[in-house]
Design an enzyme around this catalytic site. Sequence first.
Site, short mmCIF file in Angstrom:
data_model
loop_
_atom_site.label_atom_id
_atom_site.label_comp_id
_atom_site.label_asym_id
_atom_site.label_seq_id
_atom_site.Cartn_x
_atom_site.Cartn_y
_atom_site.Cartn_z
N LYS A 102 -4.54 -9.66 -2.89
CA LYS A 102 -4.38 -11.05 -3.32
C LYS A 102 -5.12 -11.97 -2.36
CE LYS A 102 -0.74 -9.27 -5.69
NZ LYS A 102 -0.11 -7.96 -5.52
N ARG A 133 7.29 -13.22 0.36
CA ARG A 133 7.25 -13.55 1.79
C ARG A 133 6.67 -14.94 2.04
NH1 ARG A 133 2.54 -9.32 3.54
NH2 ARG A 133 4.06 -7.86 2.77
N GLY A 158 0.82 -1.21 0.00
CA GLY A 158 0.00 0.00 0.00
C GLY A 158 0.86 1.26 0.00
N GLN A 186 -0.41 -14.22 3.51
CA GLN A 186 -1.73 -14.50 2.96
C GLN A 186 -1.83 -15.95 2.48
OE1 GLN A 186 -4.39 -11.85 2.81
NE2 GLN A 186 -2.92 -11.54 4.44
N LYS A 226 -0.89 -17.66 -6.66
CA LYS A 226 0.58 -17.70 -6.67
C LYS A 226 1.16 -17.71 -5.26
CE LYS A 226 1.16 -13.12 -5.73
NZ LYS A 226 2.15 -12.17 -5.23
N ALA A 238 7.08 -5.44 -3.10
CA ALA A 238 6.87 -4.04 -2.74
C ALA A 238 8.16 -3.24 -2.53
CB ALA A 238 6.01 -3.97 -1.48
#
Lengths: 354, 354
Positions: free
Chosen positions: B125, B274, B19, B303, B210, B159
Amino acid sequence: MAETNPLKRVCVVGSGNWGSAIAKIVGQNVLAHEDVFEPEIFMYVYEEIVNGQKLTEIINSEHENVKYLPDIKLPPNVIAVPDVVKACMNADVLIFVLPHQFVKDTCLKMKSFIKPNPLGISLIKGFILTEGEGIQLVSKVISEILGIETAVLMGANLATEVASEMFCETTIACENDSYKGLLNALFETSYFRCKVIRNVSGVEACGALKNVVGIGAGIVDGLGYGDNTKAAVIRLGLMEMMKFTKVFLGNEDRSVFFESCGIADLVATCHGGRNRLLGEAVVKSMKDIRLLEKEILRGQSFQGPLIAKEIYAYLKENNMLDQFPLLVAVHRICTREVDPRNFIDCLRDHPEHM
Amino acid sequence: MAETNPLKRVCVVGSGNWGSAIAKIVGQNVLAHEDVFEPEIFMYVYEEIVNGQKLTEIINSEHENVKYLPDIKLPPNVIAVPDVVKACMNADVLIFVLPHQFVKDTCLKMKSFIKPNPLGISLIKGFILTEGEGIQLVSKVISEILGIETAVLMGANLATEVASEMFCETTIACENDSYKGLLNALFETSYFRCKVIRNVSGVEACGALKNVVGIGAGIVDGLGYGDNTKAAVIRLGLMEMMKFTKVFLGNEDRSVFFESCGIADLVATCHGGRNRLLGEAVVKSMKDIRLLEKEILRGQSFQGPLIAKEIYAYLKENNMLDQFPLLVAVHRICTREVDPRNFIDCLRDHPEHM
């Protein structure tokens, strides 16, 4: 019975690190399929002296290719033979795994001595450039010179990892479905999974082109970029591979790029392949490619720069340089026409972004 | 003139590392397109205390998200706002970049306060699992709750690398072509190349799936396998991503997998993401996933395990577990039902090899 269905003899033509790794698999598999294959396989070895001894003699006594695949034991039924004619003359299956620039001469030497209809399988990555004739697929050159059916095997198969029996996949392409069983028997193991498809030219184009993209991946590594940039280079390289395959071979079947020979081999090459090493070295040193080759590979050759040169000649002849900025940039960086620091600028306005 | 064609206000809903990185780009781009956008953008920040001070205050005085994207300066026209309603109420463009489990509640809070027809863009995602309703795309949930058009942006965009302005590509999908110019103006820079396509659900499925494959890549890294094995995991993962997208969304358009959101993002995630870190940690330590999350990410969340769980529930309900051995194995390894050392065995007889 023996006369109507004799055992098949296998010959491996070539003995670099990939040739030796595949000889290990094939040597084990012929023993596991004793109803199909002769128990001994010949491996043609270009003779050289290593530590004062002939390489073929070292392989045949120590069962190890100490120069190109050290620390890996070959099965004792893999017999090194320094004469390519003697190695191939009784073979029913010829597995080609030489640097692509030696294919033509080797096939011409073999031509008068092979059996009537052996099956050829090419593991060779590259195109063959003939003055006045443009570029040709290696499998086609083998087929034409020897008059034999030629399958291909390509995949995410870095040789030392295959030799260490780490799990991977590969793609075999053969236009004649009747060879499927034979091909699986020769190559498949619990750690080396084979998928047999029919698109020979597509598989072969992947194997050649990925080496050029691999140099590009090495260049971005050398420049200090991260995983995003490398992923962009891999993707743009893949798009150019697809376009080249379409333009050069008239092959529009994109499904081949989802096989191991496609994106998987490209990803492995761009992370662990020897052409990636070269790309990195080209950024970090201003030395000539040939010198870097000697320093890094100690006898093996980088196929990438030669393939890039062949592709460049083809694209230039056909006025298509601007449609393949990545493949062209890699060639020009290898020849030192373009500074590697300008690599990203060559890609920034890539046709794929439009 | 100002009334018929007013400047558009942009709000970024979310302020983790991705973000904050996208707020940097959008903050710069609104200034570069002063004829289109209001010069200030609001960024909704979940308030927390960092070193004794409110995070929003730190961002607004130091122009740096010291917790989630340290050492990167944000443009001073990015204003951190701790109240999501205040941040979004006058916005014409809403950029969603929150962990997917918070989307529903956030949208419900915003619902009564947004302008009539803002454009939504989801960078999130994941899938949203609703008891009894199965799994849904995040963009659909946003669209349904807020009654707005929602585009998506996904690509090989780790990011911190984007924030450091390293060259990369991304994919934007929007079903309404008239937003193409606006989307390019918002996101494209010389180092962040955008391609706008129409396949929203395909792009979004790539972004969610992914992360699960990325855990698988980390598992093979943790087990000590090399580039061949990892390439096989990436390829098999990609094949399952394509199959899942077809089964779950009825989307058979494979071309989306050749965009940055497809193979490029998958490759970047499997090397630098990550979730890859988590996969590696799962092999090297027997600790619970939540504990590993705390240790490795210091506040951010993985996630991947949540998405893997959602996918598993969907596949189980539809009797399709055996068709997706990689996605299923990752889930079972994350929940410690399967020992990570058995990961390769789960893949050895994968339907793709048949």
